[in-house]
Design an enzyme around this catalytic site. Structure first.
Site, PDB file in Angstrom:
ATOM      1  N   ARG A 159       5.404  17.707  -8.314  1.00 47.60           N
ATOM      2  CA  ARG A 159       4.706  18.201  -7.072  1.00 47.60           C
ATOM      3  C   ARG A 159       5.030  19.937  -7.116  1.00 47.60           C
ATOM      4  O   ARG A 159       4.434  21.481  -6.570  1.00 47.60           O
ATOM      5  CB  ARG A 159       4.476  17.809  -6.064  1.00 47.60           C
ATOM      6  CG  ARG A 159       3.604  16.812  -5.845  1.00 47.60           C
ATOM      7  CD  ARG A 159       3.612  15.617  -4.945  1.00 47.60           C
ATOM      8  NE  ARG A 159       2.190  14.661  -4.895  1.00 47.60           N
ATOM      9  CZ  ARG A 159       2.690  13.994  -4.038  1.00 47.60           C
ATOM     10  NH1 ARG A 159       3.477  13.280  -3.319  1.00 47.60           N
ATOM     11  NH2 ARG A 159       1.263  12.977  -4.504  1.00 47.60           N
TER      12      ARG A 159
ATOM     13  N   LYS B 195      -7.807  -4.334  -8.220  1.00 53.87           N
ATOM     14  CA  LYS B 195      -8.717  -4.769  -7.893  1.00 53.87           C
ATOM     15  C   LYS B 195      -9.823  -4.349  -7.124  1.00 53.87           C
ATOM     16  O   LYS B 195      -9.849  -3.400  -7.339  1.00 53.87           O
ATOM     17  CB  LYS B 195      -8.168  -5.781  -6.416  1.00 53.87           C
ATOM     18  CG  LYS B 195      -6.934  -6.098  -6.658  1.00 53.87           C
ATOM     19  CD  LYS B 195      -5.987  -7.069  -5.554  1.00 53.87           C
ATOM     20  CE  LYS B 195      -4.811  -8.245  -5.106  1.00 53.87           C
ATOM     21  NZ  LYS B 195      -4.275  -8.548  -3.843  1.00 53.87           N
TER      22      LYS B 195
ATOM     23  N   GLY C  93      -2.146   7.111  -8.490  1.00 49.77           N
ATOM     24  CA  GLY C  93      -1.000   7.359  -8.987  1.00 49.77           C
ATOM     25  C   GLY C  93      -0.449   6.829 -10.082  1.00 49.77           C
ATOM     26  O   GLY C  93      -0.380   7.408 -11.000  1.00 49.77           O
TER      27      GLY C  93
ATOM     28  N   GLY D  27      -3.907   9.144  -2.123  1.00 51.36           N
ATOM     29  CA  GLY D  27      -4.984   8.541  -1.823  1.00 51.36           C
ATOM     30  C   GLY D  27      -5.907   9.474  -1.618  1.00 51.36           C
ATOM     31  O   GLY D  27      -7.242   9.106  -1.091  1.00 51.36           O
TER      32      GLY D  27
HETATM   33  P1  AMP Z   1      -4.545   0.102  -8.734  1.00 52.21           P
HETATM   34  O1  AMP Z   1      -3.360   0.972  -7.971  1.00 52.21           O
HETATM   35  O2  AMP Z   1      -5.438  -0.126  -8.605  1.00 52.21           O
HETATM   36  O3  AMP Z   1      -5.012   1.414 -10.145  1.00 52.21           O
HETATM   37  O4  AMP Z   1      -3.619  -1.150 -10.400  1.00 52.21           O
HETATM   38  C1  AMP Z   1      -3.012  -0.860 -10.823  1.00 52.21           C
HETATM   39  C2  AMP Z   1      -2.184  -1.718 -11.175  1.00 52.21           C
HETATM   40  O5  AMP Z   1      -3.706  -2.455 -12.174  1.00 52.21           O
HETATM   41  C3  AMP Z   1      -1.296  -1.601 -12.926  1.00 52.21           C
HETATM   42  O6  AMP Z   1       0.103  -2.064 -12.213  1.00 52.21           O
HETATM   43  C4  AMP Z   1      -1.829  -2.176 -13.597  1.00 52.21           C
HETATM   44  O7  AMP Z   1      -0.657  -3.673 -13.703  1.00 52.21           O
HETATM   45  C5  AMP Z   1      -2.570  -3.332 -13.077  1.00 52.21           C
HETATM   46  N1  AMP Z   1      -3.357  -4.275 -14.422  1.00 52.21           N
HETATM   47  C6  AMP Z   1      -4.609  -3.587 -14.751  1.00 52.21           C
HETATM   48  N2  AMP Z   1      -5.130  -4.283 -15.636  1.00 52.21           N
HETATM   49  C7  AMP Z   1      -4.692  -5.826 -15.040  1.00 52.21           C
HETATM   50  C8  AMP Z   1      -4.929  -7.482 -15.509  1.00 52.21           C
HETATM   51  N3  AMP Z   1      -5.678  -7.232 -16.349  1.00 52.21           N
HETATM   52  N4  AMP Z   1      -4.217  -8.136 -14.913  1.00 52.21           N
HETATM   53  C9  AMP Z   1      -3.856  -7.639 -13.415  1.00 52.21           C
HETATM   54  N5  AMP Z   1      -3.270  -6.480 -13.296  1.00 52.21           N
HETATM   55  C10 AMP Z   1      -3.882  -5.906 -13.849  1.00 52.21           C
END
Ligand code: AMP
Length: 400
Positions: free
Chosen positions: A36, A196, A353, A376
């Protein structure tokens, strides 16, 4: 987007209040990633070369009032090293300390003001506080896209009080985002992964209406597979989101957006680095296993579809990229995007992130057209939400 660019402004001899985002990761008083800071260098160089007197404003962390561990002072050596210029410091961002710092500044010099969040009024966008900040400068230059989703005094309020412009980093960021989603060359592919669906529901709802292909990966793809009645075994899945997933698929259909789900899955029975794995076709997965990555056939499908695309937008890993070798799907897809970007066939924009670390790990971070360091703010922009910091620059008095 209609904002004034710093490049079109005469800043010689003027005091410029530069809102930067120095909210850098730090551990035990050491900055662990200077991205940054480094990205602000073009703006700093421009201001010093053009003879501006620059007062830098930023937040750092979430202090409750004046809290020494959230002081910005420890950053001075890192700023000076990165920006290649001396940087002064004022122990407060308003009042006597700040006034003194202002009157000491010569043309081409820079002073960092103390953490704006030492004043609770910052986050309240308090008019009297904003006015005190505004009294320090002639021009407000906002170079903190990553804080633009907040309507705080230094990110939004100031634009109502002073002639305003976007700094060079903010301008580059807005141009890249515009090229990726507002006004892209088609076809457009969005790749959205991560854990998620629930955290990215608004992102998905917005994207299906705007892109031609939506690749879903990571944990969230399991929820879509589940909604389609496929076996997901022990995989991370938000079963309660199945109806939302179906609604997103219906909206996509109506908008002519093709949703691309994994056609094969890397599966394990233990969730750890180097766990023994087996790859199954999407329709053929044993119920005792869990998905940790997209398989090679999925990466191949992404590669093939990319050949037909002109623009790619990416947020979120396609698998558990922190645990090797379950970064292979993310790496493979990232390398395909990098390859097409390098050969000039596509414009690629990524952000959020985990995406930045995933692309770094894939060795592709410098091969995308633009990688945003915003978290964000990038997600809210992907949701189609107006960002108050950007809106304020567009609709208020522009510096001339
Ligand atoms: P996000 O912050 O929503 O972008 O999620 C990122 C996180 O999703 C990372 O820490 C990954 O390890 C997790 N992730 C990606 N694919 C999977 C999966 N198939 N099962 C569990 N966690 C996952």
């Amino acid at each position: 987007m209609d904002f004034q660019s710093l490049k079109n402004i005469d800043v010689n001899g003027k005091t410029v209040l530069l809102r930067a985002d120095l909210n850098v990761p730090a551990k035990d008083g050491e900055i662990t990633d200077t991205t940054r800071i480094d990205r602000l260098k073009p703006t700093i160089e421009y201001l010093t070369q053009k003879g501006a007197k620059t007062l830098v404003l930023s937040h750092f962390g979430r202090p409750k009032g004046v809290t020494p561990e959230f002081s910005l002072e420890f950053m001075l050596p890192a700023l000076e090293k990165s920006w290649g210029t001396k940087v002064g410091f004022a122990k407060d961002c308003i009042g006597a300390e700040a006034e003194q710092a202002k009157s000491n500044l010569q043309n081409g010099q820079i002073t960092l003001l103390e953490n704006v969040r030492f004043h609770a009024e910052e986050e309240k966008n308090d008019p009297a506080f904003t006015q005190q900040l505004a009294a320090l400068g002639d021009i407000y230059c906002n170079d903190a896209f990553s804080a633009a989703h907040r309507a705080h005094a230094s990110t939004e309020g100031l634009a109502h009080h002073l002639p305003s412009c976007a700094g060079l980093l903010m301008e580059a960021e807005l141009n890249a985002l515009n090229a990726a989603l507002e006004n892209p060359e088609r076809p457009v592919m969005a790749i959205v992964g991560g854990a998620k669906v629930s955290t990215k529901l608004s992102v998905l709802n917005n994207l299906v209406k705007k892109v031609d292909y939506l690749v879903l990966g990571g944990g969230m793809a399991n929820t879509f597979m589940y909604a389609l009645g496929k076996e997901i075994g022990q995989s991370l899945c938000e079963k309660e989101m199945a109806e939302e997933a179906k609604a997103i698929m219906n909206t996509a259909k109506a908008a002519n957006c093709e949703i691309i789900l994994p056609v094969d899955r890397v599966t394990v029975t233990e969730f750890r680095e180097n766990a023994p794995f087996e790859i199954y076709e999407a329709d053929n997965m044993p119920s005792e296993r869990q998905t940790v990555d997209a398989g090679p056939a999925t990466v191949e499908k992404i590669h093939k579809t990319l050949k037909n695309c002109k623009t790619v937008l990416w947020n979120g890993p396609l698998g558990v990229f922190e645990l090797k070798p379950f970064d292979a799907g993310t790496n493979g897809a990232a390398q395909a995007v990098a390859e097409f970007t390098k050969s000039g066939k596509i414009v690629s924009v990524a952000g959020g992130g985990d995406t930045v670390s995933a692309l770094e790990q894939a060795g592709c971070i410098n091969d995308f057209t633009y990688v945003s360091s915003a978290g964000g703010a990038f997600l809210e922009w992907m949701e189609g939400k107006p960002l108050p910091g950007v809106e304020a620059l567009s609709s208020h008095k522009k510096a001339a």
